[in-house]
Design an enzyme around this catalytic site. Structure first.
Site, PDB file in Angstrom:
ATOM      1  N   MET A   1       0.770  -1.138   0.049  1.00 23.62           N
ATOM      2  CA  MET A   1       0.012   0.143  -0.017  1.00 23.62           C
ATOM      3  C   MET A   1       0.850   1.100  -0.044  1.00 23.62           C
ATOM      4  O   MET A   1       1.459   1.499   1.032  1.00 23.62           O
ATOM      5  CB  MET A   1      -0.924   0.091   1.070  1.00 23.62           C
ATOM      6  N   PRO A   2       1.247   1.848  -1.127  1.00 32.36           N
ATOM      7  CA  PRO A   2       1.870   3.168  -1.220  1.00 32.36           C
ATOM      8  C   PRO A   2       1.241   4.211  -0.505  1.00 32.36           C
ATOM      9  O   PRO A   2      -0.002   4.427  -0.385  1.00 32.36           O
ATOM     10  CB  PRO A   2       1.649   3.632  -2.881  1.00 32.36           C
ATOM     11  N   PHE A   3       2.002   4.980   0.429  1.00 34.35           N
ATOM     12  CA  PHE A   3       1.629   6.062   1.028  1.00 34.35           C
ATOM     13  C   PHE A   3       2.542   7.118   0.897  1.00 34.35           C
ATOM     14  O   PHE A   3       3.700   7.127   0.866  1.00 34.35           O
ATOM     15  CB  PHE A   3       1.554   5.806   2.542  1.00 34.35           C
TER      16      PHE A   3
END
Length: 67
Positions: A1-3
């Site tokens: 999950m890219p943040f």
């Protein structure tokens, strides 16, 4: 999950910030093939008086440039 966390000075319109979110999301999807629904973007807005480089705030730089 890219943040993705972005810090900018205050003063941009809601439309500009929305466009930034869209562009960052789309770039992340293209770059790493992340599912769009998994990309998270947070924008932190900071007053120009709270951001400095070389002991000079952005507000001070702008004021000096206008002199």
């Amino acid at each position: 999950m890219p943040f993705i966390s972005v810090t900018v000075t205050e003063g941009r319109s809601d439309e500009q910030l929305r466009r930034l979110i869209t562009e960052l999301t789309e770039a992340t999807v293209r770059a790493i093939d992340a599912p769009k629904q998994n990309v998270r973007v947070v924008i932190h807005e900071v007053p120009e008086t709270h951001w400095a480089a070389g002991d000079v705030t952005i507000q001070e730089r702008k004021a000096k440039a206008n002199d």
